[in-house]
Design a protein around this motif. Structure first.
Motif, PDB file in Angstrom:
ATOM      1  N   GLN A   1     -42.586 -28.486 -11.390  1.00 48.01           N
ATOM      2  CA  GLN A   1     -43.407 -28.687 -12.573  1.00 48.01           C
ATOM      3  C   GLN A   1     -44.886 -28.767 -12.204  1.00 48.01           C
ATOM      4  OE1 GLN A   1     -41.803 -32.266 -14.224  1.00 48.01           O
ATOM      5  NE2 GLN A   1     -39.869 -31.305 -14.882  1.00 48.01           N
TER       6      GLN A   1
ATOM      7  N   ALA B   1     -37.064 -28.047 -15.485  1.00 44.92           N
ATOM      8  CA  ALA B   1     -36.748 -29.222 -16.304  1.00 44.92           C
ATOM      9  C   ALA B   1     -36.619 -30.504 -15.482  1.00 44.92           C
ATOM     10  CB  ALA B   1     -35.450 -28.976 -17.081  1.00 44.92           C
ATOM     11  N   HIS B   2     -36.242 -30.389 -14.189  1.00 46.53           N
ATOM     12  CA  HIS B   2     -35.908 -31.594 -13.430  1.00 46.53           C
ATOM     13  C   HIS B   2     -36.660 -31.758 -12.114  1.00 46.53           C
ATOM     14  CE1 HIS B   2     -32.604 -32.221 -16.244  1.00 46.53           C
ATOM     15  NE2 HIS B   2     -32.221 -30.964 -16.048  1.00 46.53           N
ATOM     16  N   ASP B   3     -37.317 -30.703 -11.622  1.00 45.99           N
ATOM     17  CA  ASP B   3     -37.974 -30.785 -10.319  1.00 45.99           C
ATOM     18  C   ASP B   3     -39.463 -31.078 -10.501  1.00 45.99           C
ATOM     19  OD1 ASP B   3     -38.008 -28.643  -7.338  1.00 45.99           O
ATOM     20  OD2 ASP B   3     -39.038 -30.519  -7.798  1.00 45.99           O
ATOM     21  N   PRO B   4     -39.930 -32.293 -10.150  1.00 48.62           N
ATOM     22  CA  PRO B   4     -41.354 -32.632 -10.333  1.00 48.62           C
ATOM     23  C   PRO B   4     -42.283 -31.726  -9.538  1.00 48.62           C
ATOM     24  CG  PRO B   4     -40.044 -34.612  -9.977  1.00 48.62           C
ATOM     25  CD  PRO B   4     -39.152 -33.440  -9.679  1.00 48.62           C
TER      26      PRO B   4
ATOM     27  N   GLN C   1     -33.599 -24.752 -14.732  1.00 47.90           N
ATOM     28  CA  GLN C   1     -33.132 -26.068 -14.324  1.00 47.90           C
ATOM     29  C   GLN C   1     -34.175 -26.777 -13.472  1.00 47.90           C
ATOM     30  OE1 GLN C   1     -30.349 -27.134 -15.528  1.00 47.90           O
ATOM     31  NE2 GLN C   1     -29.906 -29.018 -14.404  1.00 47.90           N
TER      32      GLN C   1
END
Length: 441
Positions: free
Chosen positions: A131, A125-128, A122
């Motif tokens: 990433q 997919a959503h935490d810059p 998760q």
């Protein structure tokens, strides 16, 4: 990664065999052909001409041996270098996998999402920020793998250049334009692939040359396991590094090389390994946590000799136990320590025979004992021991003797060539004196 590097040492043995065969031919030619010109029955201009011409061929047999031995030594150096570089590449790959990466057979690094928990998926997919950290980690490990591959490629170019250049006859005064190379060197460091192929001198660039590089990695953590393979052989390790800094530099001028290396590591790790193969049996377990530092300086002059001095430091706790026995020798070591320690070591080597000693001061509690007798991964024969103990304050002392058979052989070969040259000079002088007296009579 799959190349059978043992073919290099097999080829080296064949080249040594070729040198022995050339020596047989030299002996036969010197006795049955060139030797005829040294007797009292052949004098005058024809005798002088024959002695000089046949003497050139005799020296070619001698130079052929030098060249063959040099090629054998270059092949062994190449084997040692490639084995070491491949181990470093394999270790870098294993460390990348332990840090959560995947490494393809072509060396491409990617993030292993198959090991992620639902929460990490998760976040990916959503935490810059997550990433970005993944991208930086992948890029860092890719750069590490790429550098290790480049190191192998650079070494391969040096070996290719050396094998092409070692056979070039550099002496234009020996009576042949394309004969054997009587000045062939068996040390890969003598040859530099950066030189243009048309430069047949095959020596290092004149003047001082500097090369250096450094790396910084961390924080990182992971675990890995492998085996059994190659018989009964397996290993496992887990690590967590806060920071790891390394740097090294080399200053060279011809055969003289000055080098320095520094390493600082802060973290914790544990590992275990065991093997039972046709080479012997071995096993070890090790764990450590804390900060470890090393700095070392070396000065070397070809295979003739060199010296080194090294300083080390450790603050933390460590324990280790291991032993091995096989065809190449035996070793055993056990230690446990908690506290801080600092040490200094130094030694030297002359014509392949070296000796060194180490001394450490300990502030803490622990004990250590180890012994080594046999051939190491560097191709040298090692005989050494180390003991230490502390309860509050204490220390350790150790000593080691090494024998590098290839350097010893190279030094012996040069010594033999020097003796042979002196004998030839005496023989030529005696022959010339005989001719002078003959002409007077």
């Amino acid at each position: 990664m799959t190349t059978d590097l043992s073919t290099l040492t097999t080829a080296a043995d064949r080249w040594d065999g070729m040198a022995k065969e050339f020596h047989k031919q030299e002996t036969a030619y010197g006795k049955n052909v060139h030797g005829i010109t040294l007797g009292p029955s052949w004098t005058g201009f024809s005798g002088d001409a024959a002695q000089k011409r046949l003497g050139i061929t005799l020296k070619e047999f001698q130079k052929a041996q030098v060249e063959a031995k040099a090629i054998a030594s270059l092949l062994r150096d190449a084997h040692t270098q490639f084995v070491d570089l491949r181990k470093k590449l394999e270790s870098a790959r294993d460390d990348a996998i332990a840090a959560g990466m995947k490494v393809s057979d072509q060396g491409l690094v990617s993030y292993d999402t198959g090991k992620l928990s639902p929460g990490d998926r998760q976040a990916l997919a959503h935490d810059p920020d997550y990433q970005d950290s993944v991208r930086k980690s992948v890029a860092s490990w890719q750069a590490s793998i790429d550098q290790h591959v480049k190191d192998v490629g650079d070494a391969d170019k040096d070996v290719e250049f050396a094998l092409q250049t070692v056979v070039v006859d550099t002496d234009v005064t020996d009576g042949t334009l394309n004969g054997f190379n009587g000045k062939a060197q068996g040390d890969l460091s003598t040859y530099k692939a950066e030189e243009p192929p048309e430069d047949k001198a095959h020596t290092k660039t004149d003047g001082w040359q500097w090369h250096g590089k450094g790396t910084v990695t961390g924080p990182s953590a992971g675990a890995s396991a492998s085996g059994p393979k190659y018989g009964k052989e397996g290993s496992a390790k887990v690590f967590a590094d806060l920071e790891h800094l390394t740097g090294k530099g080399t200053l060279s001028n011809g055969d003289l090389e000055l080098s320095t290396v520094g390493d600082l590591e802060v973290g914790a790790r544990a590992s275990a390994s065991g093997a039972m193969t046709d080479k012997g049996i071995s096993g070890s377990v090790e764990t450590s946590a804390g900060a470890r530092a090393l700095v070392e300086g070396r000065a070397e002059y070809g295979y003739l000799g060199g010296a080194y001095v090294r300083g080390t430091g450790f603050d933390g706790a460590e324990a280790q136990a291991g032993a091995g026995a096989g065809l190449d020798g035996l070793n055993a070591k056990a230690k446990a320590f908690a506290g801080a320690k600092a040490g200094v070591a130094g030694g030297g080597e002359v014509a392949g025979i070296g000796a060194g000693a180490t001394a450490e001061g300990w502030a803490g509690a622990g004990a250590e004992a180890g012994v080594t007798f046999g051939k190491g991964d560097d191709g040298k024969f090692h005989i050494g021991a180390k003991v230490g103990v502390a309860l509050g304050l204490g220390g350790a002392v150790g000593a080691e003797f090494t024998v590098d058979p290839h350097k010893v052989s190279a030094a012996a070969s040069d010594a033999a060539d020097a003796v042979g040259g002196a004998v030839d000079a005496v023989g030529d002088a005696a022959s010339s004196l005989k001719d002078d007296f003959t002409s007077l009579l």
